[in-house]
Design an enzyme around this catalytic site. Structure first.
Site, PDB file in Angstrom:
ATOM      1  N   GLU A   1       0.836  -1.199   0.000  1.00 57.27           N
ATOM      2  CA  GLU A   1       0.000   0.000   0.000  1.00 57.27           C
ATOM      3  C   GLU A   1       0.876   1.255   0.000  1.00 57.27           C
ATOM      4  O   GLU A   1       1.753   1.392   0.853  1.00 57.27           O
ATOM      5  CB  GLU A   1      -0.916  -0.010   1.229  1.00 57.27           C
ATOM      6  CG  GLU A   1      -1.906  -1.178   1.195  1.00 57.27           C
ATOM      7  CD  GLU A   1      -2.406  -1.589   2.577  1.00 57.27           C
ATOM      8  OE1 GLU A   1      -2.207  -0.828   3.549  1.00 57.27           O
ATOM      9  OE2 GLU A   1      -2.990  -2.685   2.682  1.00 57.27           O
TER      10      GLU A   1
ATOM     11  N   GLU B   1      -4.536  -6.419   2.920  1.00 60.41           N
ATOM     12  CA  GLU B   1      -3.303  -7.105   3.311  1.00 60.41           C
ATOM     13  C   GLU B   1      -3.314  -8.578   2.923  1.00 60.41           C
ATOM     14  O   GLU B   1      -2.300  -9.128   2.489  1.00 60.41           O
ATOM     15  CB  GLU B   1      -3.070  -6.948   4.826  1.00 60.41           C
ATOM     16  CG  GLU B   1      -2.704  -5.527   5.267  1.00 60.41           C
ATOM     17  CD  GLU B   1      -3.888  -4.559   5.297  1.00 60.41           C
ATOM     18  OE1 GLU B   1      -5.048  -5.034   5.251  1.00 60.41           O
ATOM     19  OE2 GLU B   1      -3.654  -3.339   5.372  1.00 60.41           O
TER      20      GLU B   1
ATOM     21  N   GLN C   1       1.926  -2.104   6.061  1.00 58.78           N
ATOM     22  CA  GLN C   1       2.297  -0.782   6.591  1.00 58.78           C
ATOM     23  C   GLN C   1       2.718  -0.790   8.066  1.00 58.78           C
ATOM     24  O   GLN C   1       3.653  -0.112   8.467  1.00 58.78           O
ATOM     25  CB  GLN C   1       1.154   0.208   6.371  1.00 58.78           C
ATOM     26  CG  GLN C   1       0.990   0.530   4.892  1.00 58.78           C
ATOM     27  CD  GLN C   1       0.079   1.697   4.630  1.00 58.78           C
ATOM     28  OE1 GLN C   1      -0.846   1.952   5.403  1.00 58.78           O
ATOM     29  NE2 GLN C   1       0.309   2.386   3.529  1.00 58.78           N
ATOM     30  N   PHE C   2       1.977  -1.529   8.868  1.00 59.05           N
ATOM     31  CA  PHE C   2       2.274  -1.626  10.300  1.00 59.05           C
ATOM     32  C   PHE C   2       1.928  -3.046  10.755  1.00 59.05           C
ATOM     33  O   PHE C   2       1.014  -3.655  10.226  1.00 59.05           O
ATOM     34  CB  PHE C   2       1.414  -0.640  11.123  1.00 59.05           C
ATOM     35  CG  PHE C   2       1.768   0.808  10.930  1.00 59.05           C
ATOM     36  CD1 PHE C   2       2.688   1.433  11.763  1.00 59.05           C
ATOM     37  CD2 PHE C   2       1.191   1.533   9.911  1.00 59.05           C
ATOM     38  CE1 PHE C   2       3.019   2.768  11.581  1.00 59.05           C
ATOM     39  CE2 PHE C   2       1.514   2.875   9.718  1.00 59.05           C
ATOM     40  CZ  PHE C   2       2.426   3.502  10.553  1.00 59.05           C
TER      41      PHE C   2
ATOM     42  N   PRO D   1      -4.940  -9.322   9.051  1.00 60.29           N
ATOM     43  CA  PRO D   1      -5.803  -9.843   7.975  1.00 60.29           C
ATOM     44  C   PRO D   1      -5.053 -10.789   7.033  1.00 60.29           C
ATOM     45  O   PRO D   1      -5.667 -11.614   6.374  1.00 60.29           O
ATOM     46  CB  PRO D   1      -6.249  -8.576   7.227  1.00 60.29           C
ATOM     47  CG  PRO D   1      -6.153  -7.489   8.233  1.00 60.29           C
ATOM     48  CD  PRO D   1      -4.952  -7.858   9.087  1.00 60.29           C
TER      49      PRO D   1
ATOM     50  N   HIS E   1      -0.672   0.917  15.717  1.00 60.76           N
ATOM     51  CA  HIS E   1       0.544   1.267  14.975  1.00 60.76           C
ATOM     52  C   HIS E   1       1.823   0.974  15.766  1.00 60.76           C
ATOM     53  O   HIS E   1       2.901   1.373  15.343  1.00 60.76           O
ATOM     54  CB  HIS E   1       0.531   2.752  14.598  1.00 60.76           C
ATOM     55  CG  HIS E   1      -0.503   3.100  13.571  1.00 60.76           C
ATOM     56  ND1 HIS E   1      -1.845   3.009  13.810  1.00 60.76           N
ATOM     57  CD2 HIS E   1      -0.374   3.551  12.297  1.00 60.76           C
ATOM     58  CE1 HIS E   1      -2.512   3.396  12.732  1.00 60.76           C
ATOM     59  NE2 HIS E   1      -1.648   3.723  11.798  1.00 60.76           N
TER      60      HIS E   1
END
Lengths: 377, 325
Positions: free
Chosen positions: B29, B60, B82-83, B89, B129
């Site tokens: 992403e 994801e 991303q994190f 998922p 995060h």
């Protein structure tokens, strides 16, 4: 070139140039029971509605394959009952969908299918002996020959659809003309994975064919309760993907539709969704009791639409079938499958070390240590 | 390459991989146009083009599942999540398919792919995060789990992960991205996945950590040294497969061990390390093995972050107590 935004009817038309509007009308006129907008070439009584995509000899070969598949299915059910196979998921009733779809593939194409797709896998190149070996509970059953591009059957529902997107995406990036077909049931279309796979395929225009065998049930849950969409095929519209709805018990119709979708993908025109309407005549698996969720009449009704019977009737009319031939087919199929069973059952038992050796390309130090403990006892 | 931080080292490694192996593709992403939320892929779309670097829909499971298919078909995909808190998922794909295809097919198919996951707290980020759930990945048979804490290791381990014939989950310590700098070679090199790195040699006590907590661990070592303690510091670097021998060698020598991680205590990876050490060198131990970890709480939001993360003081105190034994 097909329309990118087909309606259900238009999607059908887009995928099946040979299926003119007249044919669709003909389907409705001659077969009022047939679900709306379902592409059909051969009716349950064996009458032919339009030009078939195969010659008589090819039809005989498809029929022979379906007979062989059914012999395998019956044999597997029996073996499971005898304790020789682990849980088995029968496909009886879905032979036309599976053999028809597989017949549209070429050896360089990828296939990612399910635990109920033994016939599809076999017709596409997965040897019976390995399918049987897998069901006896042996990982070596997943080791298809080097030339075969079929992933071992996926047991979780729906997780494998995106694999066919990645496989096809890689082939597209490599500039090859291979496509990937993924087979799944109506139940899998409720998984979030279905959405992600459909969306990725559409976004990256991967040469992926989504082949849904709508067999009426997600184990016990009827398809009309699983979704408020009128059909499975209509879901493709949201992804900007063409779709077709086909009589999944009509091997010629399935072959024609899947072939068109595969050709389309091969030409670089992107993915498509096919809904093959069929019916699982048997239980979900050998541990299921369908009597708890569906009535026998329904099953009987579908028995009358048996995919093998209609081709037999068609071939009979064309003087391409005799009871002697049928016997020969069944005998030959039994012999082949017996041989495969014998091979699988006589294969040396796995060694404890095998567990450790197939986790990584080279076992890690930790695994080597555990392997030593396992073999030293 | 000169002096670079950890983020630049990773960017350079990806650039090198894309340049040297046509099978490598990146997907994730916002990794293309914006260069990723942490800019780790900055400039790579421009350099290598849209057939190598793919921005993806926010999905994801789709990213990892598609990367899996690509890997099986012969590519070397590097997926970015991303994190860590967004990786779940995709967990189904990792545990059920990525980690299993070699076993399921008895070596006929494999998934040589890397899943890059920025992890850990300390940057005052929003909920989800700051996760460091490495132990739920290290628990999966069939994948490797790697965590660099220096620019040199970041480049070498990432190139090794991309070369690896098996899938690697590559955890990147967010708060070290721009906090550590070092001169690293401007050549193609790899760092072996597996061995622990002895970062500092000592005789009295072994401090064991990985990833982001290496920063506080290093500071604690300096403090202890100033108090006259000879400290050995191990950077585990690879959580799976774990270098059990390397850990034991050190503790056999020092007789004392403190394990530091920011993940919660219960079920944390420190438990595995402690068990492994006592199995191998219980009789060399002069004192119980101690764990300094995050609490068994949800990782807190910005205002409470310092209440959660193990501070240098906690590490020093634990070490001092261990040294009393």
């Amino acid at each position: 070139m097909s329309s990118r935004k087909p309606g259900l009817g238009r999607g059908l038309e887009a995928l099946i140039p040979m299926a003119s509007q007249t044919t669709n009308d003909a389907v409705r006129e001659t077969s009022p029971d047939a679900p709306k907008d379902m592409f059909q070439l051969i009716e349950p009584d064996g009458s032919v509605l339009d030009r078939l995509p195969v010659t008589l000899e090819e039809m005989r070969a498809l029929y022979a394959d379906m007979v062989e598949a059914r012999v395998f299915d019956h044999k597997s059910m029996a073996m499971q009952r005898q304790g020789r196979l682990a849980t088995y998921a029968p496909f009886e009733g879905q032979e036309a969908a599976q053999i028809g779809a597989a017949a549209a593939l070429r050896p360089q194409d990828w296939l990612a299918a399910t635990y109920r797709d033994a016939a599809l896998n076999w017709r596409a190149g997965y040897p019976w002996r390995l399918l049987i070996l897998g069901r006896t509970g042996d990982e070596r059953g997943g080791e298809v020959p080097e030339s075969v591009r079929i992933l071992p059957p996926s047991i979780t529902v729906g997780g494998h659809m995106i694999h066919a997107v990645g496989l096809a995406w890689a082939e597209k990036l490599k500039g090859s003309d291979s496509v990937a077909l993924t087979s799944f049931g109506d139940g899998a279309t409720s998984e979030g994975d279905f959405h992600e796979a459909m969306n990725f395929a559409a976004v990256y225009e991967t040469p992926t064919v989504f082949f849904c065998q709508n067999n009426g049930f997600a184990i016990s849950y009827p398809v009309h309760e699983q979704t408020r969409s009128e059909t499975i095929a209509v879901k493709a519209e949201a992804y900007g993907m063409p779709a077709a709805r086909v009589d999944g018990n009509d091997v010629a119709a399935v072959l024609a539709v899947v072939r068109e979708a595969v050709d389309r993908a091969r030409r670089g025109e992107g993915p498509s969704l096919i809904e093959a309407v069929t019916y699982r005549l048997g239980p979900h698996t050998t541990s299921d009791d369908p009597g708890r969720y569906r009535d026998e009449d329904e099953g009987e009704d579908w028995r009358s639409k048996d995919p093998l019977t209609r081709i037999r009737k068609l071939l009979e009319k064309a003087r391409g079938w005799t009871s002697e031939w049928q016997e020969e087919l069944e005998k030959a199929a039994s012999a082949k499958i017996e041989e495969a069973v014998e091979w699988a059952e006589n294969l040396a038992q796995p060694e404890p070390e095998d567990l450790f050796d197939r986790m990584f390309s080279t076992p890690t130090p930790s695994l080597q240590e555990q392997k030593k403990i396992a073999s030293d006892g | 390459m000169g002096e670079v931080n950890l983020a630049q080292a990773l960017n350079g490694a990806l650039d090198t991989a894309l340049g040297s192996d046509s099978r490598v593709v990146l997907l994730g992403e916002d990794i293309g146009r914006t260069g990723g939320v942490f800019r780790i892929t900055d400039g790579l779309l421009d350099t290598h083009g849209g057939e190598r670097v793919f921005d993806t829909p926010v999905a994801e499971s789709g990213i990892v599942g598609a990367a899996f298919g690509m890997a099986v078909a012969g590519m070397r995909p590097v997926a970015e999540i991303q994190f860590m808190g967004f990786s779940y998922p995709a967990y189904d794909q990792v545990i059920n398919h990525v980690a299993r295809i070699r076993n399921r097919s008895n070596h006929r198919f494999a998934a040589p792919m890397v899943i890059r996951v920025p992890y850990g707290g300390g940057i005052g980020a929003a909920e989800h995060h700051s996760e460091s759930t490495e132990s739920i990945y290290a628990h999966i048979p069939g994948i490797k789990v790697v965590v660099p804490s220096t620019p040199r290791d970041a480049r070498g381990l990432l190139l090794a992960a991309i070369e690896d014939p098996d899938p690697v989950v590559f955890l990147e310590p967010i708060r070290l991205y721009r906090a550590v700098k070092e001169d690293i070679p401007d050549i193609y090199y790899t760092v072996d996945i597996g061995p622990v790195r002895v970062e500092r040699e000592g005789e009295d006590i072994t401090l064991i950590s990985w990833g982001a907590m290496m920063k506080e661990t290093r500071q604690a070592a300096v403090r202890l040294e100033s108090e006259g303690v000879s400290v050995e510091v191990l950077d585990v670097r690879t959580l799976s497969p774990l270098d059990r021998g390397g850990l034991a060698d050190s503790v056999e020598k020092t007789g004392r061990a403190v394990i530091i991680h920011e993940a919660p205590l219960t079920g944390g990876f420190g438990g595995e390390i402690a068990a492994s050490i006592q199995e191998r060198c219980l009789y060399s131990l002069l004192s119980p093995i101690v764990r300094v970890t995050g609490w068994d709480t949800v990782f807190p939001l910005k205002r409470s972050e310092t209440h959660y993360l193990p501070a240098v003081d906690r590490i020093v105190n634990a070490a001092e107590k261990t040294l009393e034994g």
